[in-house]
Enzyme design. Structure first.
Site, short mmCIF file in Angstrom:
data_model
loop_
_atom_site.label_atom_id
_atom_site.label_comp_id
_atom_site.label_asym_id
_atom_site.label_seq_id
_atom_site.Cartn_x
_atom_site.Cartn_y
_atom_site.Cartn_z
N GLU A 56 0.84 -1.20 0.00
CA GLU A 56 0.00 0.00 0.00
C GLU A 56 0.88 1.25 0.00
O GLU A 56 1.67 1.46 0.91
CB GLU A 56 -0.90 -0.01 1.25
CG GLU A 56 -1.65 1.29 1.47
CD GLU A 56 -2.42 1.30 2.80
OE1 GLU A 56 -2.41 0.28 3.53
OE2 GLU A 56 -3.03 2.34 3.10
N ASP A 65 -1.39 -0.94 5.64
CA ASP A 65 -1.27 -0.33 6.96
C ASP A 65 -2.27 -0.92 7.94
O ASP A 65 -3.32 -1.41 7.55
CB ASP A 65 -1.52 1.18 6.87
CG ASP A 65 -0.32 1.89 6.25
OD1 ASP A 65 0.79 1.31 6.32
OD2 ASP A 65 -0.50 2.98 5.70
N ASP A 96 -4.51 0.28 9.68
CA ASP A 96 -5.57 1.24 10.03
C ASP A 96 -6.81 0.94 9.18
O ASP A 96 -6.83 -0.03 8.43
CB ASP A 96 -5.10 2.68 9.83
CG ASP A 96 -4.63 2.93 8.40
OD1 ASP A 96 -4.90 2.07 7.52
OD2 ASP A 96 -4.00 3.96 8.14
N ASP A 145 -8.06 2.39 6.55
CA ASP A 145 -7.81 2.39 5.11
C ASP A 145 -7.10 1.12 4.66
O ASP A 145 -7.44 0.54 3.64
CB ASP A 145 -6.92 3.59 4.75
CG ASP A 145 -7.75 4.77 4.32
OD1 ASP A 145 -9.00 4.66 4.38
OD2 ASP A 145 -7.15 5.79 3.93
#
Ligand code: 1YM
Length: 658
Positions: free
Chosen positions: A439, A512, A514, A516
């Site tokens: 990513e 990541d 998180d 997203d």
């Protein structure tokens, strides 16, 4: 009070000790999966009793100490003396592998794969177990336990005494409580979500039964967390439920039921307006996500019936466009449930049906009944809609086929094509090679510098890849991010996928920790689920696990993957420790990324199973589909924005650590 058992018991009990020596052989694993498997064994017996018309309730209670109670209101396990064993039926069931009259009976011969190994296995792997039977106006009880003898050998599942009458009773049924042995299992914690999902599935598959689940470990609004399931419509309710996020094109699902050559068949079908196909099959209530003969039979029947209709309608001509099975399955949602003897499971995960009689039986029953349903004048609109849908699908497929061929030719022509952003590896042995889908460009940069270029290739993905939900195959193909993945893999895709051409043994998603990142991961998994299912069943897809924290002091660094690990590390380092929290992959320098996430000897990879990917797909449909209501509901139930990591969403999609 513990009584010495007779010689014949000793023979019996040796079986239980064998289970303890090699638990994996009987329940698959000693991790979370195996722990859940224990519960399914006991629940299956209770459900069978209800399915056979005895009783209508099954309840499961997870207690605070992680022991579990399963109760039904059936006939009760037989309490009379077993003529040969000279002990009660109850004792035989819980101390002998594959015990009891039930195993001569049709219902129990279905044990294939891991299911149906019996209640005695659960006893063998429990530290204690209590069985209560209510029958004939009386209550009986028997206790079992596993303990170390004077020589330090474990005695598994030994009765503390015989089955004993303890008083009058006004109800009927069986109650089993057991405590999984912490000397056997890596974890004792059952997942409420996993258990409730499976119980819901069983309630759909056994329409008479009312199932309840209570979790005494968790309080919600002053009550224990709980769930109740009862579906009068059975698998018809099941397909409606599966279509909840989609828009069905006919209100009432088609139900097909029949029996042939000893195979009992129930199929429920409801088409929706999406482009995806969902066939969910079960054999003796066991999910068969890898498909098999029953699904093949179903698909040939659907194709045959629809082809006949298309031909009568003059849509199929000798020359020109032809319809394929896939064209008829766009927007199909179907549940197939079979009951049969001597089941043979095959495939990588033993979840693929192998019996040939299932194919012919399903094909015959479905062809006959589906043709009748669609010929019914009341269903004329549905029949016409389905033909039109297939016609459209065939045209699009034809266009996509041309584009795909081009793509493959291109691959062949240029040998190893240079994908724009791909940093390929130098090694030429696909079996050794790994492709990291990373990513973001900055993390991609660190990965590029940190990797071992001999076998690790890096493909950075910019921003969020196109949401594959509701996209036609040709749109997915023309998206830049997906194109670069398809080209990098070098093995075609979808029906043109050719595993022997695959350039990488492992494809590792690195995103990541998180919201997203979870989203991107879910989209990528959905992409693999839709277009590279074989890669999933053959175990080529992984999720990389970057650490969430670094706890350090002086020159000592400890990388931590959970909050608990972080606390433990802080304690270990003592006064003066510091904590760095990684919000993204980009915050790690190349050496750190290599050491924690990429280096085979030190990284933790999660291998993605087909079930995980299917769940990711569901999540993606909900999060990005058009039903705003269920999106809200899903987020409220599953996503915890306060949680420091994205474990809340990870839960939804991921397996045990590889
Ligand atoms: C909470 C778990 O095990 N219920 C249960 C099990 C059995 C019966 C009824 C039963 C089956 C039969 C006859 C039969 C079992 N019996 C046996 C065996 N609940 C739970 N409820 N009578 C009662 O199938 O013939 C094994 S399981 F072997 F003893 F018959």
């Amino acid at each position: 009070m513990t009584k010495e058992y007779s010689a014949s018991d000793i023979q019996v009990l040796k079986g239980l000790d064998a289970v303890r020596r090699r638990p994996g052989m009987y329940i698959g694993s000693t991790g979370s999966r195996g722990l859940h498997h224990m519960l399914w064994e006991i629940v299956d017996n209770a459900i069978d009793e209800a399915a056979n018309g005895f009783g209508d309730k099954v309840s499961v209670t997870i207690h605070k100490d992680e022991s579990v109670t399963v109760e039904d209101n059936g006939r009760g396990i037989p309490v009379g003396l077993h003529p040969e064993m000279k002990v009660s039926g109850v004792e035989v069931v819980f101390t002998q592998l594959h015990a009891g009259g039930k195993f001569d009976n049709a219902n129990y011969e279905y044990s294939g794969g891991l299911h149906g190994v019996g209640a005695s296995v659960v006893n063998a792997l429990s530290s204690w177990m209590i069985v209560d039977v209510f029958t004939g106006g009386k209550q009986y009880t028997q206790e079992f336990h596993s303990y170390k003898d004077s020589k330090g050998h474990i005695q598994s599942g030994r009765p503390k005494g015989p089955l004993t009458e303890v008083g009058p009773a006004h109800k009927r049924g069986t109650v089993v409580t057991y405590m999984p042995d912490k000397r056997v299992f890596e974890t004792l914690s059952l997942s409420f979500d996993k258990v409730s999902k499976r119980l819901r599935e069983l309630a759909f598959l056994t329409k008479t039964v009312k199932i309840s689940l209570t979790d005494e470990r968790v309080r919600e609004d002053g009550k224990y967390k709980s769930a109740q399931y009862n579906f009068q419509g059975g698998i018809v309710d099941f397909v409606k439920f599966l279509n909840k996020e989609k828009t069905p094109i006919h209100e009432t699902p088609i139900l097909i039921e029949g029996k042939k050559d000893g195979v009992e068949i129930s199929v429920a079908i409801q088409f929706n307006d999406s482009y995806t196909e969902g066939v969910f099959s079960f054999v003796n209530n066991i999910p068969t996500p890898e498909g098999g003969t029953h699904e093949t039979g179903f698909k040939s029947a659907l194709t045959k019936v629809m082809n006949d209709m298309a031909r009568s309608a003059g849509l199929i001509k000798d020359k020109g466009l032809n319809f394929s099975g896939e064209d008829y399955r766009e927007g199909l949602c179907a549940v197939i449930s079979l009951k049969m003897k001597n089941v043979q499971f095959e495939g990588q995960t033993k979840t693929k049906l192998g019996n040939t009689e299932a194919r012919t039986a399903v094909e015959a029953v479905v062809s006959e009944q589906l043709a009748m349903v669609l010929a019914d004048l009341n269903n004329a609109k549905l029949a016409a809609d389905l033909l039109e849908k297939a016609h459209k699908a065939a045209r699009v497929r034809e266009a996509a086929r041309k584009a795909k061929n081009l793509e493959r030719q291109k691959n062949k022509l240029e040998g190893a094509p240079l994908v724009g952003k791909l940093s390929s590896c130098t090694g030429k042995e696909p079996k050794e090679n790994e492709l990291f889908l990373v990513e973001g460009d900055s993390a991609g940069g660190s990965a590029k510098q940190g990797r071992d270029r001999r076998f690790q290739a890096i493909l950075p993905l910019r921003g969020k890849p196109l949401n594959v939900e509701k996209k036609r195959i040709d749109q997915v193909m023309s998206n830049e991010e997906f194109r670069s993945i398809i080209t990098a893999l070098g093995a075609g895709f979808d029906s043109a996928y050719d595993e022997s051409a695959l350039k990488y043994d492992k494809v590792i998603i690195l995103s990541d920790a998180d919201q997203d990142g979870a989203h991107i991961r879910a989209i990528l998994l959905t992409f693999f689920f839709r277009y590279y299912r074989e890669m999933l069943t053959n175990g080529h897809v992984y999720i990389g696990q970057p650490p969430l924290y670094k706890v350090y002091k002086n020159s000592e660094n400890i990388y931590c993957y959970t909050e608990d690990e972080m606390k433990e590390a802080a304690e270990k380092l003592g006064k003066g420790y510091k904590i760095q929290r990684y919000k993204g992959l980009g915050e790690m320098n190349p050496e750190q990324l290599w050491e924690t996430t990429m280096r085979p000897e030190s990284r933790a990879l999660l291998q993605v199973t087909i079930e995980d990917a299917a769940e990711a797909e569901t999540m993606v449909s909900i999060l990005m589909g058009d039903n705003a209501e269920s999106r809200k509901e899903y987020i409220a139930n599953n996503v915890n924005f306060n949680e420091s990591s994205s474990e809340a969403d990870m839960e939804v999609m991921i397996v045990e650590r590889a």
